[in-house]
Design a protein around this motif. Structure first.
Motif, PDB file in Angstrom:
ATOM      1  N   ARG A  50       0.827  -1.217   0.000  1.00 13.59           N
ATOM      2  CA  ARG A  50       0.000   0.000   0.000  1.00 13.59           C
ATOM      3  C   ARG A  50       0.857   1.261   0.000  1.00 13.59           C
ATOM      4  O   ARG A  50       0.385   2.337   0.308  1.00 13.59           O
ATOM      5  N   SER A  51       2.110   1.088  -0.342  1.00 12.23           N
ATOM      6  CA  SER A  51       3.076   2.179  -0.306  1.00 12.23           C
ATOM      7  C   SER A  51       3.186   2.851  -1.673  1.00 12.23           C
ATOM      8  O   SER A  51       3.127   2.192  -2.711  1.00 12.23           O
ATOM      9  N   THR A  52       3.347   4.167  -1.664  1.00 13.79           N
ATOM     10  CA  THR A  52       3.521   4.907  -2.917  1.00 13.79           C
ATOM     11  C   THR A  52       5.001   4.964  -3.288  1.00 13.79           C
ATOM     12  O   THR A  52       5.560   6.041  -3.554  1.00 13.79           O
ATOM     13  N   VAL A  64      -2.596   2.413  -4.898  1.00 17.10           N
ATOM     14  CA  VAL A  64      -1.728   2.815  -3.797  1.00 17.10           C
ATOM     15  C   VAL A  64      -1.917   4.281  -3.426  1.00 17.10           C
ATOM     16  O   VAL A  64      -1.730   4.653  -2.266  1.00 17.10           O
ATOM     17  N   SER A  68      -2.795   4.339   0.467  1.00 14.11           N
ATOM     18  CA  SER A  68      -1.782   4.923   1.347  1.00 14.11           C
ATOM     19  C   SER A  68      -2.346   6.020   2.236  1.00 14.11           C
ATOM     20  O   SER A  68      -1.730   6.380   3.248  1.00 14.11           O
ATOM     21  N   THR A 112       3.867  13.376  -4.167  1.00 20.39           N
ATOM     22  CA  THR A 112       4.369  12.006  -4.294  1.00 20.39           C
ATOM     23  C   THR A 112       5.074  11.805  -5.627  1.00 20.39           C
ATOM     24  O   THR A 112       6.183  11.250  -5.690  1.00 20.39           O
ATOM     25  N   VAL A 138       4.075   5.122   3.187  1.00 16.81           N
ATOM     26  CA  VAL A 138       2.638   5.296   3.384  1.00 16.81           C
ATOM     27  C   VAL A 138       2.430   6.463   4.344  1.00 16.81           C
ATOM     28  O   VAL A 138       3.361   6.939   4.975  1.00 16.81           O
TER      29      VAL A 138
END
Length: 242
Positions: A50-52, A64, A68, A112, A138
């Motif tokens: 779930r991390s960008t 994501v 996140s 991001t 995240v």
């Protein structure tokens, strides 16, 4: 008892006028509780998905970006409750829910992309290890920084400039000393919030903190109707002349 009731009504009014903030905060509470029941190794792998980071952005960008926003890599939820109440709730109450979401979403997505783009450049130039593509990234800090930035316009001068200087020091200092991609992302988020000025042009007048101190000040004696000689107030309905 009466004062407690007034306090609870004031709290409920504050929460009711920032529904998005507190629904988001409630979701973060639930996911934080869930994290506390995970095995540490499973938790790390779960958050990575779930991390960008560069790997997930190249395969599941939309998923994501959304996921996140509902997980934090910190064990404590209470600091976020305070920060959301101070910044997100104020922005939502001032801008309305959709404009607030626009600011937070723009900061989250654009910061991001810019920070991860800088990290990709650093990897290609040999300034960062190739393993950085799987960095755990995240959290909700970019969206928060964007909202902190746009709230600059909530204050009237000269308080606006004092607030802006403090914000630039808080977010610019780590960028100058740490120079990590997350420090860059936070600073870019603030700039994105400042760039959202067109969204606030038709909102209420900027707030002067001094007016809050004057609001409950008792009226001065000479604010009352002028009295007759001898200190007696004038007759509200004088008799008609004959």
């Amino acid at each position: 008892m009466q004062s407690m009731r007034r306090f609870l009504l004031a709290v409920w009014s504050y929460v009711r006028h920032a529904p998005g903030t507190y629904l988001w905060l409630a979701a973060l509470f639930l996911t934080t509780v869930a994290m506390h029941h995970m095995d540490p190794h499973f938790e790390h792998e779960f958050l990575l998905q779930r991390s960008t980071n560069l790997h997930e952005l190249s395969t599941n960008p939309v998923r994501v970006f959304v996921a996140s926003l509902f997980w934090i890599d910190d064990s404590s939820w209470w600091p976020y409750a305070v920060l959301y109440t101070v910044f997100h709730a104020q922005a939502e109450r001032w801008l309305d829910t959709w404009r607030w979401l626009a600011v937070a979403g723009a900061a989250h997505v654009l910061a991001t992309l810019i920070s991860e783009g800088a990290l990709l450049w650093a990897i290609r130039e040999g300034h960062a290890p190739a393993s950085s593509v799987d960095t755990l990234d995240v959290g909700v800090s970019y969206a928060l920084a964007g909202v902190v930035g746009v709230l600059t316009y909530r204050l009237a001068p000269p308080w606006r400039y004092v607030y802006l200087v403090v914000v630039l020091i808080v977010y610019g200092g780590p960028l100058l000393t740490g120079r990590t991609f997350t420090d860059l992302g936070h600073f870019v988020s603030v700039l994105i919030g400042l760039a959202c000025h067109p969204l606030v042009r038709d909102r209420s007048e900027p707030l002067n903190p001094l007016t809050l101190l004057r609001r409950d000040r008792p009226a001065r004696r000479n604010d009352h109707p002028r009295t007759q000689e001898g200190g007696r107030p004038p007759c509200p309905n004088p008799p008609a002349e004959r």
